[in-house]
Scaffold this motif. Structure first.
Motif, short mmCIF file in Angstrom:
data_model
loop_
_atom_site.label_atom_id
_atom_site.label_comp_id
_atom_site.label_asym_id
_atom_site.label_seq_id
_atom_site.Cartn_x
_atom_site.Cartn_y
_atom_site.Cartn_z
N ASP A 11 1.01 -1.35 -0.02
CA ASP A 11 -0.15 -0.05 -0.02
C ASP A 11 0.83 1.22 0.01
N ARG A 12 2.06 1.24 0.88
CA ARG A 12 2.70 2.48 0.83
C ARG A 12 3.31 2.73 -0.36
N TRP A 13 4.01 1.51 -1.14
CA TRP A 13 4.45 1.63 -2.32
C TRP A 13 3.62 2.18 -3.37
N LEU A 14 2.44 1.51 -3.52
CA LEU A 14 1.39 2.37 -4.15
C LEU A 14 1.05 3.84 -4.17
N LEU A 15 0.86 4.10 -2.99
CA LEU A 15 0.89 5.39 -2.73
C LEU A 15 1.85 6.30 -3.14
N HIS A 16 2.86 5.79 -2.90
CA HIS A 16 4.21 6.54 -3.21
C HIS A 16 4.44 6.75 -4.36
N ASN A 17 3.88 5.85 -5.39
CA ASN A 17 4.21 5.82 -6.75
C ASN A 17 3.11 6.21 -7.90
N ALA A 18 2.08 6.38 -7.13
CA ALA A 18 0.79 6.64 -7.95
C ALA A 18 -0.26 7.69 -7.39
N ALA A 19 -0.33 8.19 -6.09
CA ALA A 19 -1.27 9.20 -5.63
C ALA A 19 -0.70 10.54 -6.23
N PHE A 20 -1.01 10.66 -7.48
CA PHE A 20 -0.75 12.02 -8.22
C PHE A 20 -1.78 12.54 -8.75
N ILE A 21 -1.87 13.88 -9.20
CA ILE A 21 -3.12 14.59 -9.81
C ILE A 21 -2.08 15.57 -10.94
N SER A 22 -3.17 15.83 -11.89
CA SER A 22 -2.56 16.71 -13.05
C SER A 22 -2.76 18.31 -12.47
N TRP A 55 3.53 10.35 -18.29
CA TRP A 55 3.44 10.29 -19.86
C TRP A 55 1.85 10.01 -20.28
N ARG A 56 1.56 10.62 -21.38
CA ARG A 56 0.02 10.23 -21.74
C ARG A 56 0.02 9.63 -23.23
N PRO A 57 -0.19 8.39 -23.28
CA PRO A 57 -0.44 7.92 -24.76
C PRO A 57 -1.53 8.66 -25.53
N PRO A 58 -1.74 8.73 -26.57
CA PRO A 58 -2.75 9.17 -27.56
C PRO A 58 -4.39 9.08 -27.02
N ARG A 59 -4.94 9.91 -26.74
CA ARG A 59 -6.50 9.82 -26.37
C ARG A 59 -6.62 9.36 -24.95
N TYR A 60 -5.64 9.95 -24.03
CA TYR A 60 -5.62 9.41 -22.46
C TYR A 60 -6.14 10.86 -21.92
N GLY A 61 -7.52 10.96 -22.06
CA GLY A 61 -7.82 12.25 -21.49
C GLY A 61 -7.86 12.51 -20.08
N ARG A 62 -8.03 11.46 -19.43
CA ARG A 62 -8.05 11.47 -17.82
C ARG A 62 -7.10 10.30 -17.44
N ALA A 63 -6.36 9.87 -18.19
CA ALA A 63 -5.31 8.73 -17.79
C ALA A 63 -3.93 9.03 -18.19
N ALA A 64 -3.10 8.45 -17.59
CA ALA A 64 -1.64 8.51 -17.66
C ALA A 64 -0.84 7.51 -17.56
N VAL A 65 0.51 7.40 -17.70
CA VAL A 65 1.38 6.33 -17.46
C VAL A 65 2.52 6.67 -16.55
N LEU A 66 2.77 6.12 -15.50
CA LEU A 66 3.70 6.40 -14.52
C LEU A 66 4.87 5.42 -14.34
N CYS A 67 5.98 6.00 -14.03
CA CYS A 67 7.22 4.97 -14.00
C CYS A 67 8.02 5.05 -12.59
N ALA A 68 8.70 4.13 -12.25
CA ALA A 68 9.45 4.01 -11.12
C ALA A 68 10.25 5.32 -11.13
N PRO A 69 10.46 5.88 -9.76
CA PRO A 69 11.12 7.09 -9.75
C PRO A 69 12.63 7.24 -10.55
N ALA A 70 12.71 8.31 -11.14
CA ALA A 70 13.92 8.47 -12.04
C ALA A 70 14.31 7.33 -13.19
#
Length: 413
Positions: free
Chosen positions: A79-90, A113-128
């Motif tokens: 859970d801590r890992w998920l929140l650290h790497n995913a709890a973000f907003i534009s 990063w947003r692929p085409p037609r990702y109106g409310r979605a995005a791709v997140l990576c591991a830090p750095a």
């Protein structure tokens, strides 16, 4: 479908079967599929929490990227890992006014990063790094856009997300029963962002959440105006028909619906009140369909099955995603259409009429169409609608599991 004998135990592990399979591991994988990525900065949300997670899917896909100190529960570490790497907003979502309640930020920033037609979605990576972790829905609109009510607010509500997860697992159960040629893209977790979406139309505010999904590329024809072809159109039609046997549908909510009638002896096509032009060849096909329907107007639903990964037509092997428009149905009566060309509104494609012997109606022996009538589904709806007042992640998770257990009983007969 797995049975649960201890639903009273506090637990927000969804703990359900899921479709194993590959995932995008590096950002370069998107370029390899032709999907250009738009880079942006997201802001960290304070006070976010995991509502439930599919820990089995997370472990299967990531092994152990999280640190689990001695005497620490692994689920809490995940859970801590998920929140650290995913709890973000534009940034655009944070700047918006009147779209949502205030967003508490914690000072973190991350590249997305947003692929085409990702109106409310995005791709997140591991830090750095360029090591892809999640495809996240509900992240807010891109930085060059402003959210607009009611349909482009950039957010994913709790009700929408629970519907998606419910449908994902119903599709998994039904398609497993059917032989496994179609699998749903699994969700990893649902995160409560701690603020609410606003509507200003009489509806109450709803919790804004993030849906974390397995990252996959998508076929070009589903993110760009690109010819789909007859083979893939036929495979998508087959997928829709297979879903319909189980009282499920991706294509009956009206999102891609055409009205066809005769005016002055010629077929006229409308969609959402707009008249569409069609070729002489398509007009001839529509004339035949109208004649077969004794001249009565037609309602035609376009096959709206969304794909992830690479599709195989022969043998049929598809992975489906985006379950927000999936619905229950006890019967079908509209014509069905799968487009061939890049422009789906030109109506050049494959058709199936309700009177055709290949047109599928739900099989009452295995249909899941009456899921919404069950007491467990009613309890799930109560947990969702009252979540901000007295809801708890454990009870929400248990209600979802119980609704799925109840819904899938016909498949165990």
């Amino acid at each position: 479908m797995k049975r649960f004998d201890s639903l009273d135990e506090p637990n927000h592990d969804l703990d359900l079967p899921f479709a194993a399979g590959p995932r995008v591991r590096q950002l370069a994988d998107y370029a390899g599929s032709g999907q250009a990525l738009a880079e942006e900065q997201l802001l960290g949300v304070a006070g976010a929490r995991v509502l439930f997670a599919s820990y089995g899917a997370i472990r299967a896909d990531f092994d152990s990227l999280w640190a689990t100190p001695q005497d620490t529960d692994e689920q809490a570490a995940i859970d801590r890992w998920l929140l650290h790497n995913a709890a973000f907003i534009s940034t655009s979502q944070v700047a918006a006014r009147g779209i949502n309640t205030p967003i508490a930020l914690d000072g973190r920033r991350v590249t997305a990063w947003r692929p085409p037609r990702y109106g409310r979605a995005a791709v997140l990576c591991a830090p750095a790094s360029e090591q892809v972790l999640f495809d996240i829905k509900g992240i807010g609109v891109p930085p060059d856009e402003a959210p607009v009510l009611p349909y482009s607010n950039g957010l994913l509500t709790l009700a929408e997300a629970v519907h998606e997860v419910l449908m994902e697992h119903l599709v998994f159960a039904a398609m497993t029963h059917a032989g496994g040629a179609i699998t749903p893209l699994p969700a990893y977790a649902l995160i409560d962002l701690g603020f609410d979406a606003l509507w200003h139309d009489g509806r109450p505010a709803e919790p804004a959440v993030l849906l974390l999904r397995r990252p996959r590329t998508r076929p070009r024809c589903q993110w760009q105006r690109y010819r789909q072809g007859a083979e893939l159109a036929g495979a998508l039609m087959q997928a829709e028909l297979l879903l319909r046997r189980y009282g499920l549908t991706a294509s009956s909510c009206g999102a891609v619906r055409f009205q066809v009638c005769r005016e002055a002896g010629e077929p006229r096509v409308r969609r959402d009140g707009e008249t569409l032009r069609v070729s002489a060849e398509v007009a001839e096909t529509l004339q035949r369909l109208l004649a077969d329907n004794q001249g009565a107007p037609l309602l035609i639903d376009g096959v709206n099955v969304q794909l992830a990964g690479t599709a195989s037509v022969e043998p049929l092997q598809l992975q489906v995603m985006d379950f927000g428009r999936y619905r229950f149905a006890e019967g079908f009566e509209h014509h069905l259409y799968a487009w061939i060309d890049a422009d789906y509104q030109n109506l050049n494609g494959l058709y199936l009429a309700p009177g055709d012997p290949r047109y599928v109606q739900p099989d009452p022996r295995v249909s899941l169409a009456r899921t919404a009538e069950g007491p467990c589904f009613a309890e799930l709806q109560r947990q969702v609608s009252g979540f901000r007042q007295d809801g708890e992640p454990d009870r929400l998770c248990q209600a979802l599991r119980a609704a799925l257990e109840e819904a899938c009983r016909p498949l165990r007969g």
